[in-house]
Design a protein around this motif. Structure first.
Motif, PDB file in Angstrom:
ATOM      1  N   VAL A  52      12.291   1.257  12.879  1.00  0.00           N
ATOM      2  CA  VAL A  52      11.403   0.749  14.060  1.00  0.00           C
ATOM      3  C   VAL A  52      11.653  -1.039  14.335  1.00  0.00           C
ATOM      4  O   VAL A  52      11.995  -1.229  15.492  1.00  0.00           O
ATOM      5  CB  VAL A  52       9.805   1.018  13.807  1.00  0.00           C
ATOM      6  CG1 VAL A  52       9.009   0.370  15.100  1.00  0.00           C
ATOM      7  CG2 VAL A  52       9.616   2.464  13.519  1.00  0.00           C
ATOM      8  N   GLN A  53      11.955  -1.492  13.280  1.00  0.00           N
ATOM      9  CA  GLN A  53      12.307  -2.914  13.506  1.00  0.00           C
ATOM     10  C   GLN A  53      13.788  -2.854  14.387  1.00  0.00           C
ATOM     11  O   GLN A  53      13.916  -3.550  15.118  1.00  0.00           O
ATOM     12  CB  GLN A  53      12.700  -3.715  12.209  1.00  0.00           C
ATOM     13  CG  GLN A  53      11.214  -3.921  11.506  1.00  0.00           C
ATOM     14  CD  GLN A  53      11.252  -4.670  10.185  1.00  0.00           C
ATOM     15  OE1 GLN A  53      12.533  -5.075   9.531  1.00  0.00           O
ATOM     16  NE2 GLN A  53      10.122  -4.763   9.539  1.00  0.00           N
ATOM     17  N   VAL A  54      14.628  -2.229  14.033  1.00  0.00           N
ATOM     18  CA  VAL A  54      15.981  -2.207  14.485  1.00  0.00           C
ATOM     19  C   VAL A  54      15.697  -1.624  16.049  1.00  0.00           C
ATOM     20  O   VAL A  54      16.433  -2.311  16.930  1.00  0.00           O
ATOM     21  CB  VAL A  54      17.025  -1.297  13.849  1.00  0.00           C
ATOM     22  CG1 VAL A  54      18.131  -1.039  14.509  1.00  0.00           C
ATOM     23  CG2 VAL A  54      17.183  -1.850  12.447  1.00  0.00           C
ATOM     24  N   GLU A  55      15.049  -0.738  16.201  1.00  0.00           N
ATOM     25  CA  GLU A  55      14.848  -0.149  17.498  1.00  0.00           C
ATOM     26  C   GLU A  55      14.104  -1.194  18.471  1.00  0.00           C
ATOM     27  O   GLU A  55      14.479  -1.728  19.472  1.00  0.00           O
ATOM     28  CB  GLU A  55      13.852   1.226  17.681  1.00  0.00           C
ATOM     29  CG  GLU A  55      13.730   1.588  18.931  1.00  0.00           C
ATOM     30  CD  GLU A  55      13.070   2.990  18.949  1.00  0.00           C
ATOM     31  OE1 GLU A  55      12.159   3.249  19.863  1.00  0.00           O
ATOM     32  OE2 GLU A  55      13.188   3.726  17.864  1.00  0.00           O
ATOM     33  N   PHE A  56      13.301  -1.908  17.833  1.00  0.00           N
ATOM     34  CA  PHE A  56      12.639  -3.036  18.504  1.00  0.00           C
ATOM     35  C   PHE A  56      13.382  -4.396  18.996  1.00  0.00           C
ATOM     36  O   PHE A  56      13.226  -4.742  19.777  1.00  0.00           O
ATOM     37  CB  PHE A  56      11.270  -3.616  17.654  1.00  0.00           C
ATOM     38  CG  PHE A  56      10.509  -4.493  18.295  1.00  0.00           C
ATOM     39  CD1 PHE A  56       9.569  -4.276  19.299  1.00  0.00           C
ATOM     40  CD2 PHE A  56      10.497  -6.008  18.100  1.00  0.00           C
ATOM     41  CE1 PHE A  56       8.711  -5.115  19.956  1.00  0.00           C
ATOM     42  CE2 PHE A  56       9.712  -6.805  18.581  1.00  0.00           C
ATOM     43  CZ  PHE A  56       8.825  -6.527  19.449  1.00  0.00           C
ATOM     44  N   GLY A  57      14.202  -4.588  17.962  1.00  0.00           N
ATOM     45  CA  GLY A  57      15.389  -5.726  18.128  1.00  0.00           C
ATOM     46  C   GLY A  57      16.309  -5.206  19.166  1.00  0.00           C
ATOM     47  O   GLY A  57      16.580  -6.003  19.969  1.00  0.00           O
TER      48      GLY A  57
END
Length: 149
Positions: A52-57
């Motif tokens: 989710v962090q990667v997607e948010f970034g």
């Protein structure tokens, strides 16, 4: 009078300085608010899973690039509008130059304002005869020498 003028200038500078300081304070406040928002978003993303962090970034990067593209499109439109304006001005100036050059070729050499000191007396057999002479500016000394000889 001089003292009053200096006082007025000093007051004007003080007023401008205060306005500038107020604008800078507002800018600092806005930056602090933005920093706090970014810190909150960062803390929230740190609590998310790595996927989710990667997607948010990626979403944030897409948003940033989209905004950058919009700014660049706006700049491009502004530059294109300026280019059209400059081309139009260039056409107008080119037309004026052509009109000026055409009017200069119509005026006999002896009557041109910038060449009055170089008038040459020429005897003519026919008084009604008027001629035109067209030449390049760089050929002028050669032309004058040939006319004199």
């Amino acid at each position: 009078p001089v003292l009053r003028l200096l006082e007025a200038q000093l007051q004007e500078q003080r007023r401008e300085h205060e306005e500038e300081m107020e604008a800078l304070k507002n800018q600092v406040d806005l930056m602090q608010e933005e920093l706090e928002k970014q810190q909150q978003a960062f803390l929230q993303t740190m609590q998310l899973s790595p996927e989710v962090q990667v997607e948010f970034g990626l979403q944030q990067e897409i948003t940033r690039l989209t905004n950058e593209n919009l700014d660049l499109k706006e700049l491009l439109e502004k530059l294109e509008k300026n280019e059209k304006k400059l081309k139009k001005q260039l056409k107008i100036y080119m037309k004026k130059v052509q009109d000026f050059e055409a009017s200069q070729t119509m005026v006999p050499v002896e009557r041109r304002p910038h060449e009055r000191n170089m008038q040459v007396a020429v005897q003519r057999k026919e008084k009604d005869f008027q001629g035109m002479l067209e030449y390049y500016k760089e050929d002028e000394p050669l032309l004058i020498r040939n006319l004199i000889t």
